[in-house]
Design an enzyme around this catalytic site. Structure first.
Site, PDB file in Angstrom:
ATOM      1  N   THR A  78       0.851  -1.187   0.000  1.00 57.62           N
ATOM      2  CA  THR A  78       0.000   0.000   0.000  1.00 57.62           C
ATOM      3  C   THR A  78       0.886   1.235   0.000  1.00 57.62           C
ATOM      4  OG1 THR A  78      -0.162   0.333   2.396  1.00 57.62           O
ATOM      5  CG2 THR A  78      -1.684  -1.233   1.411  1.00 57.62           C
ATOM      6  N   GLU A  79       0.466   2.241  -0.752  1.00 57.20           N
ATOM      7  CA  GLU A  79       1.326   3.408  -0.908  1.00 57.20           C
ATOM      8  C   GLU A  79       1.448   4.217   0.378  1.00 57.20           C
ATOM      9  OE1 GLU A  79      -0.941   7.027  -2.917  1.00 57.20           O
ATOM     10  OE2 GLU A  79      -1.161   5.217  -4.095  1.00 57.20           O
ATOM     11  N   ASN A  80       0.534   4.005   1.345  1.00 57.44           N
ATOM     12  CA  ASN A  80       0.662   4.710   2.617  1.00 57.44           C
ATOM     13  C   ASN A  80       1.621   4.015   3.575  1.00 57.44           C
ATOM     14  OD1 ASN A  80      -1.520   2.799   2.576  1.00 57.44           O
ATOM     15  ND2 ASN A  80      -2.158   3.506   4.582  1.00 57.44           N
ATOM     16  N   GLY A  81       2.271   2.912   3.146  1.00 60.26           N
ATOM     17  CA  GLY A  81       3.384   2.379   3.915  1.00 60.26           C
ATOM     18  C   GLY A  81       3.216   1.032   4.565  1.00 60.26           C
ATOM     19  N   SER A  85       7.781   4.044   0.718  1.00 56.76           N
ATOM     20  CA  SER A  85       6.773   3.389  -0.094  1.00 56.76           C
ATOM     21  C   SER A  85       6.834   3.881  -1.538  1.00 56.76           C
ATOM     22  CB  SER A  85       5.383   3.640   0.489  1.00 56.76           C
ATOM     23  OG  SER A  85       4.393   2.998  -0.272  1.00 56.76           O
TER      24      SER A  85
END
Length: 214
Positions: A48-51, A90
């Site tokens: 996920t791009e939020n980490g 990320s």
């Protein structure tokens, strides 16, 4: 079978094509459903791009932890061995070519693989590119999930995109409720037809010089 797939059925079809050991990012919206359809005996590492790396499917109702969310702010679960990291790390993964596949939604995809998914150009629309442009260029393969037709009955798979582009010649495959399309260097090949959809009808709906694998 009905004339078209449901959203969950499209997600299940995408999940079939994600191989063992793949590192995959699921975009917000429709692509998040893919996490719920990955085979239990296949290891797929969701990013996920939020980490987060090692995201699991959506939690059971009543088991949500809103400190544990995906990029679309939906509650998710964590699988054994998952890890958490800074947002910048990320994006370094996304931009550095470390993801095998990203699955994105779209407003339009062109026959050349151009992607338009962040803005319709309408004066009252809220543009939201997010990390889509990084994913579209950084992932090794870009899968798009979308309903083939707009509410007005127009094809979202088009000769040339009329909406602002997210990425150029980046889409490798398009999964829709009526068919699956492989985007090649110089042609679009239909690999699956769903329900009562026929080759002739698909040619009429898209207006494109499609090829058919069978």
């Amino acid at each position: 079978m009905s004339s078209k797939l449901t959203r969950d059925q499209i997600a299940a079809r995408v999940a079939q094509d994600i191989p063992e050991g793949a590192y995959v990012n699921l975009g917000i919206g429709l692509p998040t459903l893919v996490a719920n359809h990955l085979p239990a005996d296949r290891e797929v590492i969701l990013h996920t791009e939020n980490g987060m790396l090692g995201m699991g499917p959506a939690p059971a109702k009543g088991q949500e932890d809103y400190d544990l969310i995906n990029a679309g702010k939906q509650p998710v679960t964590e699988l054994p061995g998952c890890s958490f990291f800074h947002h910048a790390d990320s994006f370094a993964m996304m931009r550095g070519g470390h993801l095998d596949i990203c699955v994105l939604g779209a407003f339009q995809v062109s026959q050349h693989g151009d992607l338009a998914n962040w803005h319709t150009g309408a004066p009252d629309a809220i543009p939201a590119v997010g990390g889509a442009m990084d994913l579209a260029i950084g992932a090794k393969d870009v899968f798009v999930m979308m309903e083939l037709l707009t509410r007005e009955g127009l094809s979202k798979l088009v000769a040339e995109c009329s909406y602002p582009l997210t990425g150029v010649r980046c889409v490798s495959r398009v999964y829709t409720d009526l068919a699956v399309f492989d985007i090649g260097a110089d042609s679009v090949t239909v690999t699956d037809l769903f329900g009562d959809m026929t080759a002739d009808e698909l040619l009429r709906l898209t207006g494109l010089p499609l090829k058919f694998s069978r």
